[in-house]
Each structure stands twice: as structure tokens, then as C-alpha cells.
Design a protein around this motif. Structure first.
Motif: not given
Lengths: 166, 455
Positions: B168-169, B165-166
């Protein structure tokens, strides 16, 4: 009274026996751990306190001799460019989405129900980008959002601020 | 810092030349109940001593070592502080001094850098570099949480508690800025997992279709399970020497150049700056690019990787990376981190990263193939061992020993597997130089190492 170190002592096992998680191909034991960390927000306390008061507080380097004076959010106490202590400033509670992701599979202890949108927000006048989550809606790059604060029943964490479409 | 002082840009120069002569590793697995950690490290260490055509016996080499550097990512996973002391004792190396190195995913690369410094300084002329991780003591989601504490605990960890989730951005921003589509990312997963099918030690080998990759379970949009590396247990080691010891031990040593760069733990804090240019890049070439993408390195690129390449290319005298490097091993923890790095280390100019895959250069038979080992996606990410294992895979390629270490049935047997009938060699023809990237966090620490054939 004799001191303990002067006594003969009979030792008792007061632990909790471990269970065998596996017996083959080797003995594997289940060894549980539970603990709490007493963690300080130190000089950043005004930021976390600010969230509970509905404010987004950043730090700003005001040293006229600083080679790259910047506004930091997340805040930090000391400027990494000139090493001077920075000043607290309130920054706008609006911004635009710089990038985003949908958190679908999260690690243990996650505090939002998955899936949810995690967003990175660019705020005017702030030199950094600020990570958060979108309370509702569907994000896209460039979309305008505004901050929403958890002023009641605060979590005392970064989750006391989130974003909603503006 | 976003501008550099003159002193900041000094190119590292070893006082003595540094060489690598041998490597070893364990098979890599999700769960390793058969062996304790010190037993896994011994397995990799013994392979290094016994199977690299060294000219001294294992015990004579043991008698030659003066220093050891150990890589371990997280005490959380091992649940043992001072693990280094126990390993060192079990390898029979007391009272030689040893240090433990921790720089997240770049731990292995940093351990090699520290070992190289010990050789270059003259502290040692024979140095062991070993690394490990056993990520199988906790369930996967707990492991995800542990790793997510390598994001900022105050401002980021709670936003996902999983490292995808770090990344993916960054993937979404990269796609927006440079037109990266899902298919290109899928190609990387397919390529590396396929190469892993030739590696007896691989944890996640597989021949996948694009559809399988892009319909696998979502971790953090747009990154899917087959685009992410897994939790691994295992160990790897390499042996570093000065020039005299290298030729005493081996007829096929390689010379070592390695340097590192760093950047903020939080991507959020990366302020825009000028791009430090690689030897093959011309001043002004990024003017138009920077007008369009004014926040470099932003969420798209890694300053730490760019800075490490900036130093190492000059240290090793590399002018044209794709022309001069015969293979690379990149840190493909996620498909997106692989793509992002192509620009940082000059396999393509910034903004044209995708072409490295689309042109075929990145494939076996291409100009500069990447991750023939199977990479992190296909073979392993036992974090503290990873950058050391990547170096060993580069070493074996340069020594022309890919086939022995990947094709000899004894390694398949050791891993408890059968050598596949369709096994084919991925030995690069007469390679001279190889590069590997060891990478931490969302680009917090990166080493770029180059191995050069020295016989």
C-alpha cells in the motif's frame, strides 16, 4: 540401579488428544502449536538499545575506498558495497513522510490497535527510508515528523520508536 | 548493488536449448479438506502427464524423468519440513534427485529456472517442475502473519503483519508520482476477476463493478479486499525437456527462456540508481523522468523485475516487448504490483504505466493481453505453485489449447462447478510468444520467463 535401556517399559500416552475440526468430506484435525523464538539482535543491539535511550542510531560506511559509502537505517553491521564493518552514528530524529498507508485489516498478533497510519520516513543524511507508524495525526507525502521514543516500559522491538507531526 | 560490473551484466546462455511440453494444475480453492497435499500434487502431475497430447504414456514419461524441482513457499503453511521428500516418494520418483526451491512469491518461477538449468546443463533431458501451497491449515489472519514474516522481521513485520500494508505505501507513492487513481486499479481487478470466470480452476472469479471494487473492505489504504489475491490451496506442474526429448514427447513443444533479478527485502533500503535499459529503450530517454523522480527504483518500481527483463529479453532476442509478445501473465497479487510491473518489463516506459490499461492493450483482443488466466486476483495464489501454473497457462495458449483446458466440461466437473452459459473463449489468435512474471516479497526476487512456439 539398572539403566533405562536395560528395563522393560510400559508406555503411557501423555499428549493432548486432537479435536476433530471437520468430519466431512474428510477427517480434519485441529493441531495447535505454540512456541517462542529466542531471537538475537546481534551486532544491531546498539540500535534497539538506542531506541530505549531516545536515540536513532544508524550505521555509516567510513571506508575511503568504498564505491558507494552510505548511511543505513535500518542499520546493518557490514557494508554490502565494500564488505567493511560500518560505524555507528546518531542521525536526526526528524524527517519527512515519503509514503504511507492506513493499516485497517492486520494479521494476527498485531500490536497496535487498528486502524493506524504506517509511514515511511526520509531522514536527511540517511540513504535509506525508514518504516514506522504515526502516533497521531493524518499523514501526507512531504509532511514533517519527529521521532518519539518509548524509553519507559520498552517493548525491546522496533515499536520502541514511532513518529508524531513536527 | 547500485552500479554494475561488466561481469554482472553477462546475458545467460543455455548450453543446450530448453523446452516445455506439458502442464497440469488442480482446481484452486480456499479450503481443500477433501485431499491431502500429496493427493493434490498427484492430481496436477497426472493432468500434466495425461492431458497434454504427449506421445508417450504417463508411465513411459515417468520412466524418462531424471530430476525434479519442487516449489514451496513456506514450511509454516505445510507444517512439514522436507515436504519435497514425501511428495517425490508419493509421485514414485525415488531415487531420482530432487531439490526444493524457496523464493517467496517467485518460488514457481525460480523452480522453472532451476529445472531449465538442469536441462541446459545436460544433468537431465526430462525434468519435472512441480509446486504447491496449502494455505488452509491456518485461519486467514494467521496466514497473513506468516506471509508478513517475508517482510523484515526486525524492522517491518510488526508494522502491519499483513503484506498489503507493505504494498500500500508503494501504491500511495506511485499515485503521487504518476497520477494513478483508484479507478485504474479497479479496472485491473475487474479485468482479471472477469477472465477468471472463464477458468474452471479459479478461486475468486466474478464480474464486479468499479463501485463494488472501490467499496469492498479496506485492507491497507488504498488497497481493498477485491484488489488483493487470497489464500489458496492447490498445485501445478510443468515438464521440461531438451530438444530431442521435447519432440519425442510432443508435436507442439515451446522453447523456454528465463532469468531472474533480486532486490533488497526491505523497500526502504533501495538506494537510487541508473535505470538498466531494455532493448527498446534509448540512452537518455529517462533523463527528464529521473530529474522528477530521482530515487528510482524507489517505492514505485521493481529493480528485480527490470533486471530479469533486461536479461531475458536479450536471452530470447526480444526487441519490442508489446509488439513481439502475444500475451503476458503478470504477478497481480495486488492491483498495484500489476501496474508497477508494466514499466519494469517495458510494456510501457516508466511513468506511463497506466496507459497499458487505458489503451486497451492489456485486454483480450488488445495488442498484448495480460492475465487471461484470471491471474492471482481471480484464479489462484497457492504461492509455490503460482509461477508454474502461470507458465502452464502460457503454454496452453501457445499450443492453441485454451479452449480445451478452460472450456471442456470435464474440467468444470472436476472443479465441482457448472460451466457458465456465457463462457467465451479467451484463446489468443495464433500466438507465437508469451511472457510470465513470477514475483516475490515487495520485489525481492523476480523471474521473467518467455515461452516461444517451436513447431
Amino acid at each position: 540401579m539398572a539403566e533405562n535401556y536395560e528395563k522393560a517399559i510400559k508406555t503411557k500416552y501423555i499428549g493432548k488428544p486432537l479435536t476433530l475440526h471437520d468430519e466431512k468430506p474428510a477427517w480434519v484435525v485441529d493441531s495447535p502449536r505454540a512456541m517462542s523464538h529466542i531471537h538475537t539482535y546481534g551486532l544491531l543491539t546498539p540500535f534497539f538499545q538506542g531506541l530505549t535511550q531516545g536515540k536513532l542510531m544508524a550505521t555509516k560506511c567510513v571506508n575511503p575506498k568504498c564505491p558507494h559509502p552510505s548511511v543505513w537505517l535500518p542499520p546493518r553491521a557490514d557494508c554490502p558495497d565494500c564488505y567493511e564493518r560500518m560505524k555507528w552514528v546518531k542521525v536526526p530524529s526528524q524527517g519527512t513522510i515519503y509514503t504511507f498507508t492506513l493499516v485497517d485489516y492486520a494479521g494476527i498478533g498485531v500490536e497496535m490497535k487498528t486502524p493506524y497510519w504506517q509511514i515511511d520516513v526520509a531522514i536527511k543524511g540517511v540513504d535509506t527510508i525508514f518504516k514506522g507508524y504515526l502516533e497521531y495525526g493524518k499523514p501526507e507525502i512531504g509532511m514533517k515528523v519527529k521521532a518519539k521514543f518509548r524509553t519507559e516500559n520498552p517493548t525491546h522491538t522496533i515499536l520502541d520508536v514511532c513518529w508524531v507531526p513536527a | 548493488m547500485i552500479t554494475f560490473g561488466k561481469g554482472n551484466l553477462r546475458i545467460p546462455k543455455w548450453s543446450k536449448r530448453v523446452f516445455m511440453v506439458a502442464g497440469g494444475c488442480t482446481p484452486f480453492r480456499k479450503y481443500y479438506p477433501e485431499y491431502k497435499l500429496e493427493e493434490l500434487v498427484m492430481m496436477a502431475y497426472k493432468m500434466m502427464l495425461e492431458d497434454n497430447n504427449l506421445k508417450l504414456s504417463p508411465l513411459e514419461i515417468k520412466d524418462s524423468i531424471q530430476f525434479a524441482v519442487y516449489g514451496e513457499f513456506a514450511d509454516h503453511f505445510q507444517d512439514q519440513l522436507l515436504c519435497e521428500s514425501k511428495i517425490h516418494d508419493y509421485l514414485g520418483l525415488d531415487p531420482l534427485y530432487n531439490v526444493g526451491i524457496k523464493t517467496g512469491g517467485a518460488t514457481g518461477g525460480s523452480a522453472v529456472l532451476m529445472g531449465a538449468q538442469a536441462i541446459a546443463s545436460g544433468y537431465a533431458n526430462c525434468c519435472l517442475v512441480a509446486g504447491w501451497e496449502r494455505m488452509d491449515e491456518v485461519d486467514t489472519r494467521t496466514g497473513n502473519f506468516y506471509i508478513s514474516t517475508a517482510a523484515c522481521k526486525d524492522f517491518e513485520t510488526r508494522m502491519g503483519r499483513i503484506y498489503s500494508s507493505y504494498y500500500a505505501p508503494m501504491a500511495n507513492r506511485f499515485a503521487w508520482a504518476y497520477d494513478l487513481n483508484d479507478q485504474v486499479r479497479a479496472k485491473i481487478a475487474i479485468k482479471n476477476r472477469h477472465y477468471a470466470t472463464m477458468n474452471p480452476n479459479a478461486q475468486q472469479p466474478g464480474d464486479h463493478t468499479e463501485e463494488e471494487v472501490l467499496s469492498s473492505r479496506m485492507s491497507a489504504y488504498p488497497l481493498r479486499f477485491l484488489e488483493c489475491c487470497a489464500m489458496t490451496a492447490g498445485s501445478a506442474s510443468v515438464l521440461l525437456c531438451d530438444e530431442e526429448m521435447a519432440y519425442k514427447l510432443s508435436d507442439h513443444p515451446v522453447e523456454v527462456f528465463i532469468a531472474g533479478g533480486s532486490h533488497t527485502l526491505r523497500v526502504a533500503d533501495r538506494r537510487p540508481m541508473d535505470i538498466p535499459l531494455l532493448p527498446n529503450e534509448k540512452p537518455g530517454m529517462y533523463d527528464a523522468f529521473l530529474k522528477k523522480n530521482p530515487r528510482w527504483p524507489g517505492f514505485e518500481s521493481f529493480l528485480a523485475a527490470r533486471f530479469a527483463a533486461y536479461l531475458t529479453y536479450r536471452m530470447a532476442g526480444i526487441k519490442e516487448p508489446v509488439e513481439e509478445l502475444d500475451l503476458v501473465e503478470l504477478h497481480d497479487a495486488f492491483t498495484i504490483s500489476d501496474v508497477q510491473t508494466y514499466g519494469d518489463i517495458g510494456l510501457r516506459p516508466y511513468g506511463q504505466e497506466i496507459d497499458y490499461i487505458e489503451s486497451g492493450d492489456a485486454y483480450y483482443g488488445g495488442k498484448c493481453p495480460a492475465n487471461l488466466s484470471g491471474g492471482l486476483l481471480g484464479t489462484m495464489h497457492a504461492v509455490g505453485a503460482t509461477g508454474i501454473w502461470q507458465a502452464a497457462e502460457c503454454l496452453w495458449q501457445l499450443q492453441g489449447r485454451y479452449d480445451y483446458f478452460h472450456g471442456d466440461p470435464k474440467w468444470w466437473k472436476r472443479a465441482g462447478k457448472k460451466k457458465p452459459k456465457n463462457w467465451t473463449s479467451l484463446q489468443v489468435k495464433d500466438p507465437k510468444q508469451a511472457l510470465w512474471v513470477s514475483h516475490a516479497g515487495v520485489g525481492s526476487h523476480v523471474t521473467v520467463g518467455i515461452l516461444r512456439k517451436a513447431w
